[in-house]
Design an enzyme around this catalytic site. Structure first.
Site, PDB file in Angstrom:
ATOM      1  N   PRO A  92       0.819  -1.219   0.000  1.00 25.93           N
ATOM      2  CA  PRO A  92       0.000   0.000   0.000  1.00 25.93           C
ATOM      3  C   PRO A  92       0.853   1.271   0.000  1.00 25.93           C
ATOM      4  CG  PRO A  92      -0.881  -1.587   1.568  1.00 25.93           C
ATOM      5  CD  PRO A  92       0.389  -2.178   1.048  1.00 25.93           C
TER       6      PRO A  92
ATOM      7  N   LYS B   2      19.445  -4.647  -0.586  1.00 27.69           N
ATOM      8  CA  LYS B   2      20.136  -5.920  -0.329  1.00 27.69           C
ATOM      9  C   LYS B   2      19.492  -6.723   0.785  1.00 27.69           C
ATOM     10  CE  LYS B   2      24.610  -4.630  -2.245  1.00 27.69           C
ATOM     11  NZ  LYS B   2      23.983  -3.512  -2.971  1.00 27.69           N
TER      12      LYS B   2
ATOM     13  N   TYR C 172      17.713  -9.123  -7.090  1.00 25.57           N
ATOM     14  CA  TYR C 172      18.109  -9.569  -8.436  1.00 25.57           C
ATOM     15  C   TYR C 172      17.002 -10.367  -9.090  1.00 25.57           C
ATOM     16  CZ  TYR C 172      22.631  -8.180  -6.668  1.00 25.57           C
ATOM     17  OH  TYR C 172      23.661  -7.466  -6.117  1.00 25.57           O
TER      18      TYR C 172
ATOM     19  N   GLU D  79       9.092  -9.472 -17.496  1.00 25.77           N
ATOM     20  CA  GLU D  79       7.674  -9.210 -17.255  1.00 25.77           C
ATOM     21  C   GLU D  79       7.210  -8.078 -18.168  1.00 25.77           C
ATOM     22  OE1 GLU D  79       6.833  -8.293 -13.174  1.00 25.77           O
ATOM     23  OE2 GLU D  79       5.097  -7.059 -13.702  1.00 25.77           O
TER      24      GLU D  79
ATOM     25  N   GLN E 161     -12.395  11.047 -44.987  1.00 23.75           N
ATOM     26  CA  GLN E 161     -10.952  11.087 -44.766  1.00 23.75           C
ATOM     27  C   GLN E 161     -10.572  11.187 -43.304  1.00 23.75           C
ATOM     28  OE1 GLN E 161      -9.490  14.173 -47.381  1.00 23.75           O
ATOM     29  NE2 GLN E 161      -8.921  12.640 -48.905  1.00 23.75           N
TER      30      GLN E 161
ATOM     31  N   ALA F 181       3.554  -3.099 -13.668  1.00 26.85           N
ATOM     32  CA  ALA F 181       4.894  -3.505 -14.095  1.00 26.85           C
ATOM     33  C   ALA F 181       5.818  -2.302 -14.171  1.00 26.85           C
ATOM     34  CB  ALA F 181       4.871  -4.242 -15.428  1.00 26.85           C
TER      35      ALA F 181
END
Lengths: 416, 224
Positions: free
Chosen positions: A163, A214, A268, A277, A314, A398
């Site tokens: 959230p 990390k 990673y 993805e 057109q 994503a």
């Protein structure tokens, strides 16, 4: 009918079309020029998935949207599994096809063309979950989870956002505390596609809250694990039926064999997964743009104003041209980058650029589609409104277009 | 028993057919082509007969230029065992096709030749039971093998070519053979003078009374 048959003694052949055309909402387009990017087998496959999706998924598209759920009477996951669509990039030993991203993108495009919601759920299941397991799972994990996901018996999902951690996903607060035999998870995940129904979920949590990126570890969660619950199904603008919800972890114990990859190396798994993805999901908007043309072309041939089909004007032809060019450019871009990835070279900025490009184009094309249908485009009986609402998602999920732009620009600045 | 099925590459059924401006034929450039739907149905029936155990091999044949191999690949992906491509660049008229099929039947000796356009097929011993629709209803026939049977629309729903089968089809053989090798001489016995679209259906006329109908039937259509 005078003059129909010559009275002279020569034979005249007059061709008559005897076959009645089956009434359907899709027009068969003539060979698109990007077919040069696909070999014969891929073209056959694309046609095959198109037929499958047209007959099995497209008829449900409107109800999926209006009821905000997958159809009850038919198991689409199984159907797609029987058609070997889930494990396109997975090894054959688990029931997969052992093929590459170009095949996956082609399948994604045709499913999305039939229904944007089904396409998105399919993408989350087959790429975000299945492909991540394929790329990062150890043999025990692959053996345990892949077969049922690939057959469609199980549904897969992935959750990283929270959230309060969307674009700033690394700031996630979901914690994983090390205990005897595993980890205890506490926290929430938001906007999880397939969350309500998923049996297998890939979740990212912080094993070390002080280590920034990390400190992230990827876990495999199973539905039914004690302490793991799904909250309310979200009521979305578009992609309705592609069930999305919030996930809640309250002292959820996860055994250590469910760590995906290594502890502390989750970033990673996450970032490299995001590249692919973005590529595969980029095919979703391509399908939506094709669906827009599928709807608009027959309409502008039939609808008459001022005594003429509007397709003769057109300004309408200009719109058709813009829609077509956007579609072809988007499609070519996706296929080209997919081929590149299949060749072993995954370029972060190319993958981000595909979905940046196709998503924004799809929204514009869908808007034009509504405009071509005029008043009817504004009526929900016609699919154009749904196409717009579905297309918009791809500018956000994503990684938002803003994040994509920042990423591409940064990569270009660093190394061009 | 071997089943031979002819599969023809035609303009896709959903495409709007256009006559070429010079009226020499129908526009085929850049037009989507597919297997003739009736041929699909014939192939599906052949595959079902093979799956029931009554046939051992399904062979498909297509005639024409190199592009015919596309429909052969589709047929192989549906489940046919091997394909034959009768290669020729020349236009093939019905008599030539018949002669080529005859030569192939002599060469391959199939028990059944299935062509697109009615019938359920059941095999027992050396004959075949077929059921077909006729004007009065359904007719049951028993044919001795070898036999030629045509299939029509309502017979079955052809299967999809799934991805694994598409992949397998790549390895199935397509044998190329020329009309000369079959010792068939292709003659062009047709001269196409002109190809035109059929007259557009004229709108119907609403009549106001039976008298008006009688009048029109008598004086305009001259059928009374």
């Amino acid at each position: 009918m005078s003059g129909f048959y010559s009275s002279r003694g020569v034979r005249k052949l007059v061709f008559e079309v005897i076959l009645r055309r089956k009434a359907n909402a899709f027009t068969q387009h003539s060979k698109f020029s990007t077919s040069s990017l696909l070999d014969n087998t891929l073209t056959q496959f694309k046609e095959s998935v198109y037929q499958f999706a047209k007959e099995n998924i497209a008829p449900h598209a409107a109800t999926i949207d209006s009821t905000n759920s997958f159809p009850k009477g038919v198991n689409l996951w199984r159907l797609m599994g029987d058609f070997h669509l889930h494990g396109i990039t997975a090894p054959e030993e688990f029931g997969g096809m052992g093929l590459g991203y170009l095949y996956h993108c082609v399948a994604m495009e045709e499913i999305s063309r039939a229904s944007g919601s089904v396409g998105l759920s399919y993408g989350a299941h087959s790429n975000l979950c299945i492909n991540q397991l394929v790329r990062n799972g150890n043999s025990v994990q692959k053996e345990k989870y892949l077969p049922k996901l690939i057959s469609g018996e199980h549904v897969g999902a992935l959750a990283m956002s929270e959230p309060n951690s969307g674009s700033d996903v690394v700031s996630m607060k979901c914690k994983a505390d090390r205990v005897e035999g595993g980890y205890i998870l506490n926290g929430n995940k938001m906007w999880c596609t397939n969350g309500p129904t998923a049996n297998t979920l890939i979740i990212y949590a912080k094993t070390n809250v002080n280590a920034g990126s990390k400190g992230i570890t990827a876990f495999i969660i199973e539905k039914g694990m004690k302490g793991f619950n799904t909250a309310q199904k979200l009521d979305k603008l578009g992609m309705r039926g592609s069930d999305t919800c919030e996930l809640v972890f309250e002292n959820c114990f996860v055994p250590e064999e469910n760590v995906l990859g290594e502890e502390g190396k989750g970033v990673y798994v996450m970032m490299s997964g995001l590249d692919l993805e973005r590529l595969v999901l980029a095919a979703g908007p391509v399908g939506l743009m094709q669906a827009s043309l599928d709807t608009v072309l027959p309409y502008v041939r039939q609808r008459e104003q001022f005594g003429t089909p509007i397709g003769e004007f057109q300004l309408i032809q200009g719109k058709l041209a813009d829609m077509y060019a956007s579609l072809q450019a988007s499609r070519s871009f996706v296929y080209a980058v997919a081929s590149q990835c299949d060749g072993g070279y995954v370029d972060r900025k190319d993958c981000a650029a595909t979905i940046l490009f196709t998503s924004e184009n799809a929204t514009k094309v869908a808007l034009q589609a509504i405009q071509c249908l005029g008043g009817n485009g504004y009526i929900n009986e016609y699919p154009t409104g749904r196409l717009l609402r579905d297309a918009k998602l791809y500018e956000i999920g994503a990684g938002t277009c803003e994040i994509r732009r920042m990423l591409i620009g940064r990569e270009l600045y660093k190394s061009g | 028993m071997k089943i031979l099925v002819s599969v023809k590459r035609v303009i896709d059924y959903a495409v709007k057919i256009r006559v070429k401006p010079d009226k020499t034929g129908v526009e085929t450039a850049n037009v989507k082509m597919s297997m003739n739907p009736f041929c699909e149905i014939a192939l599906e029936e052949a595959l079902r007969v093979k799956e029931s155990g009554a046939a051992s091999e399904v062979v498909i044949v297509s005639m024409g230029n190199e592009k015919c191999t596309e429909v052969l690949r589709t047929g192989l992906a549906m489940g046919a065992d091997r394909g034959i491509h009768v290669a020729t660049e020349r236009p093939l008229y019905p008599l030539a096709v018949a002669k080529l099929l005859q030569a192939l039947v002599r060469k391959e000796e199939p028990g059944l030749l299935l062509l697109g356009k009615q019938v359920k097929v059941d095999k027992s011993e050396n004959c075949v039971h077929v059921e077909r629709e006729i004007d009065g209803g359904l007719e049951s026939l028993r044919l001795q093998l070898p036999a030629v049977i045509t299939t029509d629309l309502r017979l079955n729903q052809p299967r999809y070519a799934t991805l694994p089968n598409i992949m397998k089809a790549k390895k199935k053989p397509i044998a190329k053979v020329t009309p000369e090798e079959l010792q068939v001489e292709i003659t062009e016995d047709f001269d196409i003078l002109e190809v035109v679209e059929p007259d557009k259906r004229k709108a119907g006329v609403m009549l106001s009374s039976v008298d008006e109908l009688l009048d029109k039937l008598k004086n305009e259509a001259h059928v009374l």
